[in-house]
Design a protein around this motif. Sequence first.
Motif, PDB file in Angstrom:
ATOM      1  N   MET A  36      42.112  23.414 -16.923  1.00  0.00           N
ATOM      2  CA  MET A  36      40.725  22.943 -17.104  1.00  0.00           C
ATOM      3  C   MET A  36      39.878  23.402 -15.916  1.00  0.00           C
ATOM      4  O   MET A  36      40.396  23.677 -14.847  1.00  0.00           O
ATOM      5  CB  MET A  36      40.700  21.404 -17.191  1.00  0.00           C
ATOM      6  N   ARG A  37      38.563  23.424 -16.144  1.00  0.00           N
ATOM      7  CA  ARG A  37      37.675  23.839 -15.075  1.00  0.00           C
ATOM      8  C   ARG A  37      36.975  22.618 -14.485  1.00  0.00           C
ATOM      9  O   ARG A  37      36.503  21.759 -15.227  1.00  0.00           O
ATOM     10  CB  ARG A  37      36.631  24.804 -15.638  1.00  0.00           C
ATOM     11  N   VAL A  38      36.963  22.522 -13.165  1.00  0.00           N
ATOM     12  CA  VAL A  38      36.168  21.486 -12.518  1.00  0.00           C
ATOM     13  C   VAL A  38      35.195  22.181 -11.567  1.00  0.00           C
ATOM     14  O   VAL A  38      35.538  23.186 -10.940  1.00  0.00           O
ATOM     15  CB  VAL A  38      37.036  20.463 -11.737  1.00  0.00           C
ATOM     16  N   ASP A  39      33.978  21.653 -11.522  1.00  0.00           N
ATOM     17  CA  ASP A  39      32.993  22.184 -10.571  1.00  0.00           C
ATOM     18  C   ASP A  39      33.050  21.329  -9.316  1.00  0.00           C
ATOM     19  O   ASP A  39      32.774  20.130  -9.375  1.00  0.00           O
ATOM     20  CB  ASP A  39      31.587  22.138 -11.175  1.00  0.00           C
ATOM     21  N   VAL A  98      43.346  21.433  -6.357  1.00  0.00           N
ATOM     22  CA  VAL A  98      41.927  21.794  -6.260  1.00  0.00           C
ATOM     23  C   VAL A  98      41.654  22.425  -4.901  1.00  0.00           C
ATOM     24  O   VAL A  98      41.017  23.476  -4.785  1.00  0.00           O
ATOM     25  CB  VAL A  98      41.027  20.561  -6.471  1.00  0.00           C
ATOM     26  N   ARG A  99      42.174  21.784  -3.853  1.00  0.00           N
ATOM     27  CA  ARG A  99      41.949  22.302  -2.505  1.00  0.00           C
ATOM     28  C   ARG A  99      42.553  23.705  -2.341  1.00  0.00           C
ATOM     29  O   ARG A  99      41.926  24.598  -1.760  1.00  0.00           O
ATOM     30  CB  ARG A  99      42.547  21.335  -1.472  1.00  0.00           C
ATOM     31  N   ASP A 103      37.102  25.672   7.728  1.00  0.00           N
ATOM     32  CA  ASP A 103      36.230  24.502   7.630  1.00  0.00           C
ATOM     33  C   ASP A 103      36.802  23.475   6.653  1.00  0.00           C
ATOM     34  O   ASP A 103      36.799  22.281   6.916  1.00  0.00           O
ATOM     35  CB  ASP A 103      34.832  24.917   7.150  1.00  0.00           C
ATOM     36  N   LEU A 104      37.290  23.993   5.530  1.00  0.00           N
ATOM     37  CA  LEU A 104      37.776  23.076   4.482  1.00  0.00           C
ATOM     38  C   LEU A 104      38.947  22.237   4.973  1.00  0.00           C
ATOM     39  O   LEU A 104      39.116  21.096   4.533  1.00  0.00           O
ATOM     40  CB  LEU A 104      38.173  23.873   3.226  1.00  0.00           C
ATOM     41  N   ALA A 105      39.725  22.783   5.892  1.00  0.00           N
ATOM     42  CA  ALA A 105      40.897  22.051   6.378  1.00  0.00           C
ATOM     43  C   ALA A 105      40.507  20.712   6.988  1.00  0.00           C
ATOM     44  O   ALA A 105      41.281  19.743   6.942  1.00  0.00           O
ATOM     45  CB  ALA A 105      41.653  22.904   7.402  1.00  0.00           C
ATOM     46  N   SER A 106      39.291  20.635   7.559  1.00  0.00           N
ATOM     47  CA  SER A 106      38.890  19.376   8.187  1.00  0.00           C
ATOM     48  C   SER A 106      37.967  18.543   7.289  1.00  0.00           C
ATOM     49  O   SER A 106      37.423  17.534   7.714  1.00  0.00           O
ATOM     50  CB  SER A 106      38.207  19.653   9.522  1.00  0.00           C
ATOM     51  N   CYS A 107      37.813  18.977   6.041  1.00  0.00           N
ATOM     52  CA  CYS A 107      36.948  18.227   5.115  1.00  0.00           C
ATOM     53  C   CYS A 107      37.764  17.253   4.282  1.00  0.00           C
ATOM     54  O   CYS A 107      38.895  17.542   3.895  1.00  0.00           O
ATOM     55  CB  CYS A 107      36.243  19.189   4.152  1.00  0.00           C
ATOM     56  N   ARG A 108      37.147  16.128   3.961  1.00  0.00           N
ATOM     57  CA  ARG A 108      37.736  15.208   2.998  1.00  0.00           C
ATOM     58  C   ARG A 108      37.234  15.568   1.598  1.00  0.00           C
ATOM     59  O   ARG A 108      36.189  16.194   1.462  1.00  0.00           O
ATOM     60  CB  ARG A 108      37.342  13.768   3.327  1.00  0.00           C
ATOM     61  N   LEU A 109      37.984  15.165   0.602  1.00  0.00           N
ATOM     62  CA  LEU A 109      37.540  15.368  -0.775  1.00  0.00           C
ATOM     63  C   LEU A 109      37.243  14.013  -1.404  1.00  0.00           C
ATOM     64  O   LEU A 109      37.867  12.992  -1.054  1.00  0.00           O
ATOM     65  CB  LEU A 109      38.613  16.102  -1.586  1.00  0.00           C
ATOM     66  N   ALA A 110      36.266  13.985  -2.273  1.00  0.00           N
ATOM     67  CA  ALA A 110      35.925  12.753  -2.987  1.00  0.00           C
ATOM     68  C   ALA A 110      36.051  12.993  -4.479  1.00  0.00           C
ATOM     69  O   ALA A 110      35.752  14.084  -4.969  1.00  0.00           O
ATOM     70  CB  ALA A 110      34.499  12.336  -2.654  1.00  0.00           C
ATOM     71  N   ILE A 163      34.164  16.021  -8.456  1.00  0.00           N
ATOM     72  CA  ILE A 163      34.887  16.283  -7.205  1.00  0.00           C
ATOM     73  C   ILE A 163      33.913  16.887  -6.206  1.00  0.00           C
ATOM     74  O   ILE A 163      33.091  17.739  -6.559  1.00  0.00           O
ATOM     75  CB  ILE A 163      36.073  17.240  -7.461  1.00  0.00           C
ATOM     76  N   ALA A 164      33.979  16.414  -4.953  1.00  0.00           N
ATOM     77  CA  ALA A 164      33.058  16.913  -3.933  1.00  0.00           C
ATOM     78  C   ALA A 164      33.792  17.108  -2.625  1.00  0.00           C
ATOM     79  O   ALA A 164      34.725  16.364  -2.302  1.00  0.00           O
ATOM     80  CB  ALA A 164      31.900  15.936  -3.741  1.00  0.00           C
TER      81      ALA A 164
END
Lengths: 150, 150, 82, 82
Positions: free
Chosen positions: D1-4, D34-35, D48-55, D73-74
């Motif tokens: 499936m695709r998620v934006d 997703v990550r 940068d993404l390594a230090s980001c949280r996902l919601a 997802i954000a």
Amino acid sequence: MQSLSVSIVDAPLAANTATRSLAGAGAVVVFDGVVRSLEGARSITGLRYETYDPMAQHVLTALAQEALDKFGLMEIHVEHSRGLVAAGECSFRLRIASPHRREALDAMDWFIDRMKQDAPIWKTPEFSTDGDAPPPANPVQPEPEAKVPS
Amino acid sequence: MQSLSVSIVDAPLAANTATRSLAGAGAVVVFDGVVRSLEGARSITGLRYETYDPMAQHVLTALAQEALDKFGLMEIHVEHSRGLVAAGECSFRLRIASPHRREALDAMDWFIDRMKQDAPIWKTPEFSTDGDAPPPANPVQPEPEAKVPS
Amino acid sequence: MRVDVLLFGPIAQRAGRASVPVEVAEDGATLAHVRAELNRIEPELARDLASCRLAVNHAFAGENTQIQTGDEIAVIGFVSGG
Amino acid sequence: MRVDVLLFGPIAQRAGRASVPVEVAEDGATLAHVRAELNRIEPELARDLASCRLAVNHAFAGENTQIQTGDEIAVIGFVSGG
């Protein structure tokens, strides 16, 4: 550039109508001390504040100046009531502006502690007495209050 | 009896026009976060706030509810700007009412720390550029400001 | 010389007056002398007075402070502003 | 499936877009998948993404969170409110 004022005024303090703060302030914090309607378990109509005026003015001004210097504030404005202040009304207001939050909140804490130790101001509760006043229009109104402002 | 609100609103927050607090509040504290006109050494005209709205609302509401319970507050009202907020304008306001001073100041500190960690809000400085705008009417005006609100 | 010592709040209520006239020596009198006289004149306040600070001319002052004619002296008991 | 996957703030600026379409398995896909896809699609953001949280659906979520069709997802990078 700093700003300081201390006012001891008759009766309750009007709503806060502070004007814009000095350029450069990143945090402006206003503390209102409000008279609570219970003193221990007894309902009060208000608190009567007695001030030793020239000394109260002197002590509050000295504390305000010390706070300006110690915390690097931009503004500190102090207002305190004298005379009767009804429950629900404001008897004390402290407005502090500083570059950042930390100094403003620390200075607020410090100033209030020192004021409560050193400012020659005394309060006496005025207790409600039966028959003194009609009962409240809405007796269902909950009143979970406790003591006087802290 | 508790009261909670969270508002994310376009552009700067208007002056505080809070109405009377709940009966029983002995301390009412209002924190205004104001945009400062220097970002590092560079002058800025303002900060542009980007919010991830449904999540910002959700996070701020959850934090406000946690603060109400954790500190036994009576009221917590949160306002945050989205969009451009000019230097000197208010971008964040937190109003807390509690029975006593201690809870209100502790809760204010706690809430702001948590908000800065978790609320999905981002700010971007808008730098002044030469020729962009006429020089200020009074160039003698001192501007001892530093960074953004803290 | 005579100095009128100002009383406020609960101390004034207990004394039933807002000031107490006190006689001290013209030369060399200190706040300690004023306090001793106060205790003598208002013995039922002595216990309360022991925990009170004294102020001279609107500032808290130590017991060794010399008193001069015209000084404004006040008893500052437990305060309760805010 | 695709998620934006939604991007905000500096991360969106660096990516040059406000969302990244990501393909994950219909069944059993987690936030970790997703990550991983995000890192593959935007390799220059990986650090940068390594230090980001996902919601997920407006709440921070752990890497094992199962993803369903329609989830929002954000990426929540370093925030700077206040």
